[in-house]
Design a protein around this motif. Sequence first.
Motif, PDB file in Angstrom:
ATOM      1  N   HIS A  98       0.754  -1.352   0.016  1.00 31.69           N
ATOM      2  CA  HIS A  98       0.058  -0.130   0.054  1.00 31.69           C
ATOM      3  C   HIS A  98       0.961   1.079   0.035  1.00 31.69           C
ATOM      4  O   HIS A  98       1.597   1.643   1.125  1.00 31.69           O
ATOM      5  N   CYS A  99       1.067   1.952  -1.239  1.00 26.44           N
ATOM      6  CA  CYS A  99       1.853   3.175  -1.347  1.00 26.44           C
ATOM      7  C   CYS A  99       1.195   4.284  -1.270  1.00 26.44           C
ATOM      8  O   CYS A  99       0.102   4.518  -2.021  1.00 26.44           O
ATOM      9  N   ARG A 100       1.858   5.361  -1.061  1.00 29.58           N
ATOM     10  CA  ARG A 100       1.335   6.715  -1.030  1.00 29.58           C
ATOM     11  C   ARG A 100       2.402   7.626  -1.441  1.00 29.58           C
ATOM     12  O   ARG A 100       3.529   7.525  -0.771  1.00 29.58           O
ATOM     13  N   ALA A 110      -0.701  13.409   0.572  1.00 27.24           N
ATOM     14  CA  ALA A 110      -0.048  11.915   0.101  1.00 27.24           C
ATOM     15  C   ALA A 110      -1.156  11.137  -0.771  1.00 27.24           C
ATOM     16  O   ALA A 110      -2.375  11.096  -0.309  1.00 27.24           O
ATOM     17  N   GLN A 111      -0.910  11.132  -2.062  1.00 30.96           N
ATOM     18  CA  GLN A 111      -1.435  10.444  -3.104  1.00 30.96           C
ATOM     19  C   GLN A 111      -1.458   8.875  -3.136  1.00 30.96           C
ATOM     20  O   GLN A 111      -0.218   8.371  -3.096  1.00 30.96           O
ATOM     21  N   GLU A 112      -2.453   8.188  -2.927  1.00 29.79           N
ATOM     22  CA  GLU A 112      -2.259   6.747  -3.086  1.00 29.79           C
ATOM     23  C   GLU A 112      -1.795   6.341  -4.471  1.00 29.79           C
ATOM     24  O   GLU A 112      -2.838   6.870  -5.297  1.00 29.79           O
ATOM     25  N   LYS A 113      -0.849   5.697  -4.533  1.00 31.11           N
ATOM     26  CA  LYS A 113      -0.459   5.303  -5.994  1.00 31.11           C
ATOM     27  C   LYS A 113      -0.394   3.846  -6.071  1.00 31.11           C
ATOM     28  O   LYS A 113       0.449   2.886  -5.004  1.00 31.11           O
ATOM     29  N   ARG A 144       5.565   6.636   1.083  1.00 30.63           N
ATOM     30  CA  ARG A 144       5.013   5.854   2.129  1.00 30.63           C
ATOM     31  C   ARG A 144       4.467   4.400   1.949  1.00 30.63           C
ATOM     32  O   ARG A 144       3.645   4.306   0.853  1.00 30.63           O
TER      33      ARG A 144
END
Length: 773
Positions: A98-100, A110-113, A144
Amino acid sequence: MAIDREESPAYNNNNDGELEEGQSRLYEAYNDLHGLAQEFETPFDAPAVLLVGHQTDGKSALVEALMGFQFNHVGGGTKTRRPITLHMKYNPECESPHCRLLSDSDPSLAQEKSLHQIQAYIEAENMRLENEPCQFSAREIIIRVEYKYCPNLTIIDTPGLIAAAPGRKNRALQAQARAVDSLVRAKMQHKEFIILCLEDCNDWSNATTRRVVMQIDPELSRTVVVSTKLDTKIPQFARASDVEVFLSPPASVLDGFMLGDSPFFTSVPSGRVGSGHESVYRSNDEFKQAISLREMEDVASLEEKLGRSLSEQERSRIGVSSLRLFLEELLQKRYMGSVPLIIPLLEKEYRSTTRKLNEINQELSTLDEVKLKEKGRTFHDMFLTKLSLLLKGTVVAPPDKFGETLQDERVNGGALIGTDGLQFPHKLIPNAGMRLYGGAQYHRAMAEFRFVVGGIKCPPITREEIVNACGVEDIHDGTNYSRTACVIAVAKARDTFEPFLHQLGSRLLHILKRLLPISVYLLQKDGEFLSGHEVFLRRVAFAFNNFAESTERSCREKCMEDLISTTRYVTWSLHNKNRAGLRQFLDSFGGTEQSVISGNSVPAGLPQDSSVPPLPNDKQDSKPRPADVKLSHLSSGIDSSTGIQTTETRLADLLDSTLWNRRLAPSSERIVYALVQQIFHGIREYFLASAELKFNCFLLMPVVDKLPALLREDLESAFEDDLDTVFDITNLRHSLGQRKREAEIELKRIQKLKEKFRLIHEQLNLQLVLSSS
């Protein structure tokens, strides 16, 4: 055997949910602290692991192995052009990463990507930087990550160091190497960072990366050394003793007191995760299993080479999982140990941000017409005070920042160069090597002007110039050597001295213009500078520079008028101060040469000086001149009739040689040359004194007595017009509003972090009390 997360004591805390939750809050707080430091350039750093290595040392592959999944480019060449900060957090519930991605424009967002989107973003950044002049950036890409295989670590992956080959054809690569080296060194300067130094070698005497790291951390006291690609090195060892030295290098080979006492050894299996035919692993779980299998194979290969089993100490240094466990425990200790130190820093930063916010609010409250005008007038007075202080002399401004040596001054303001194209040796000028500004620099420039101009000699004169200067009079065609000397002298003087006026004006204008930035520095130093009012400051700077330029131009024109007057009409009273020297010069050759006249009819014993015409403006002396004495003495034995005949003959010869005959005799040439020198030197002395006096009176003094009134007049005239054009109130209000919002956001984030660290500190103290009881 590899140490898996589920088997590690660091992760076997499921029965203690409170401790697990406290650690989670601790990591989250430090991640927020690191983001705050990056965004607002605050003066504290959160502990983190800084990855340093050369391009082919396997940095990116090791980072992926530590995370347990693949996301970055791996391979030869430059694949990382910006540092990548990975805030990794262990989350057993995350079956997939799970990356931001933190926004560059606003790191608080922080955008989830997906992994594919993050990889595409990194590739796009690399391509963008590759096409820019500076192909690397120190601004970090912050990601993150939460995943079931992630350790609780913050790792900063830096661009790979480049070992560029020498030679002119490799200049581009050499420039890249210097840029990367500078970037990595700057990151290593942060004392809170743990340096992970990667070496790809089987001989510890080859310190490729350590050589760079030890320039920042000489004792390796905050450095962990890692030997990568262990699986490729084991087959290269022929003897067990070589393996022993490699696993436990002696102190004489591996200097310093590194973290962990000895190096770590890792291997990362090759192959990428994906669904394509070129992919080796179908999932990150397969990649994780391959890492564990690779560790077991490395241990088995080492034991086979050594002919014995590895000790527990040796096994704790083999494999990615061992390195991950060591780093996580080390970072956790740093986190806990830094908590008491972070809280005072946050308090200090909170006070600083609060003060900044109050200043912004104060500026917003003064954006009305009356207060802005008053601020402008106050700044006007303080600016003039600083200008006067600089001219009178001060040591408040640092010479190493604002001073100029004479050599610097010549480069920036122009040199004093004569007609021969040569400069006066700067070492002969007093204080030439000192870094001066203000009045001291002005005085040195004037001293150089006196040295240079005062030492100028009359340019050489050719016979052709003398003959051409004789010309033809409007009433007769005889020669007039007085006029000839004047024509030559004024032409030589004009050509020689006029360039110095322009050069001196340019030099002194440069010195005066330098007063502006130094005055601004002094105002900033004393807290009297109008920050944020760029339009108003540009107007003041324009008015000052325009005044300096127009004043210098006017002063130079006055000096030019003097030079024109002294080179247009010769006044002999200006040039007869050294008449005795001129007579001595003429007498020196008067008795040794005879006039070159037709028939050579002058008696052999008659001195040539008796045929020299009298000097212009030469008064009749009551005492007999040396030439008269010589003439009387020589003619004492001649009867009167012979004397009269001789006198008539000499008079005819004199007229023939000076008026009618255009053949230039040596004596006539010397007389002209002496007269030219006398006139030239008189012009030089007058020019030197006049130019210095006029530049002092009409360039320096107006800064003191005319500039204040001119600036005040310009200021009041601007106030009568639209005030918005002077202070740019609309943009200023918008800018202050933006700064206020940013300060408020920063203040809230600091307050939130303060609360987090305070709670963590209380929990740590409570745990300490419980454990001691």
